[in-house]
Design an enzyme around this catalytic site. Structure first.
Site, mmCIF file in Angstrom:
data_model
loop_
_atom_site.group_PDB
_atom_site.id
_atom_site.type_symbol
_atom_site.label_atom_id
_atom_site.label_comp_id
_atom_site.label_asym_id
_atom_site.label_seq_id
_atom_site.Cartn_x
_atom_site.Cartn_y
_atom_site.Cartn_z
ATOM 1 C CE LYS A 41 43.489 35.606 40.227
ATOM 2 N NZ LYS A 41 42.672 36.538 39.429
ATOM 3 N NE ARG A 44 41.380 41.568 36.135
ATOM 4 C CZ ARG A 44 40.842 40.123 36.305
ATOM 5 N NH1 ARG A 44 39.792 40.101 37.201
ATOM 6 N NH2 ARG A 44 40.928 39.240 35.522
ATOM 7 N NE ARG A 75 42.640 29.132 32.719
ATOM 8 C CZ ARG A 75 42.640 30.246 33.568
ATOM 9 N NH1 ARG A 75 43.242 30.065 34.711
ATOM 10 N NH2 ARG A 75 42.500 31.416 33.051
ATOM 11 N NE ARG A 113 38.768 31.911 31.174
ATOM 12 C CZ ARG A 113 39.120 32.715 32.450
ATOM 13 N NH1 ARG A 113 39.106 32.052 33.441
ATOM 14 N NH2 ARG A 113 39.575 33.941 32.196
ATOM 15 N NE ARG A 144 42.666 36.948 31.134
ATOM 16 C CZ ARG A 144 42.613 35.645 31.356
ATOM 17 N NH1 ARG A 144 43.042 34.916 30.453
ATOM 18 N NH2 ARG A 144 42.172 35.510 32.388
#
Ligand code: AMP
Length: 187
Positions: free
Chosen positions: A13, A88, A127, A133, A144
């Site tokens: 995204k 969401r 990632r 992150r 998630r």
């Protein structure tokens, strides 16, 4: 033009958002970015949402939609924007429809990026290594993804029923994936 980019964590995204806002010349409305900024700045909002973000849980619909309402009233969003990471939940989607309706506008496209589960997990762990992150550790990633499956995935049917859903295969180079999105824009 108002568009939504929908898809699970790791579907690409972020990459496709950048290309879409450039192509359409519209602002990028990312609730995740807005919340992370608030958290970093230590504002009251930031303190309130920090735990949810770190644990990969959803922030309340009310809080999110207040943020969105405020943002879409700004003049740069009058002609459109890209919703990234919002809605969401079904409640958020319904609320967004009402908000846009009040402004006399509606969604043009909802792009759903489809990537299989194994590839998603692989990308997310990669990632986590590269970007560091705070919410990219394995436990949070799994949470998630679960939250996506239970809360957000139903939006696919919601938008399909309303004739807005554009399914996009998310496998391939970023250019290849973007071309699939662009084909819908052209058509
Ligand atoms: P994102 O960058 O979109 O993955 O968002 C990061 C985190 O911010 C999520 O895991 C949630 O805790 C929170 N968040 C962002 N957008 C929303 C939303 N629309 N509804 C609820 N929580 C959100």
């Amino acid at each position: 033009m108002y568009v939504i980019l929908l898809g699970p964590p790791g579907c690409g995204k972020g990459t496709q958002s950048k290309r879409l806002i450039e192509r359409l010349q519209i602002p990028h409305l990312s609730t995740g970015d807005m919340l992370r900024q608030a958290k970093k700045a230590g504002t009251p909002l930031g303190l309130k949402v920090a735990e949810c973000i770190d644990q990969g849980k959803l922030v309340s619909d009310e809080l999110i939609m207040d943020l969105v309402a405020e943002r879409i009233q700004q003049s740069d969003c009058r002609a459109g924007c890209l919703f990234d990471g919002v809605p969401r939940t079904i409640a958020q989607a319904e609320s967004l429809d009402v908000m846009l309706g009040k402004n006399g506008v509606s969604l043009a496209h909802v792009f759903e990026l489809v990537v299989d589960q194994e590839e998603l997990l692989r990308r997310m762990l990669e990632r986590a290594k590269v970007e560091g992150r705070a919410d990219d550790n394995e436990e949070t990633i799994r949470r998630r993804m679960e939250v996506y499956a239970t809360e957000t995935r139903p939006l696919v049917d919601y938008y399909r029923q309303r004739g807005k859903l554009r399914t996009v295969e998310g496998i391939g180079t970023p250019d290849e994936v973007f071309q699939r999105i662009a084909n819908y824009l052209a058509g």
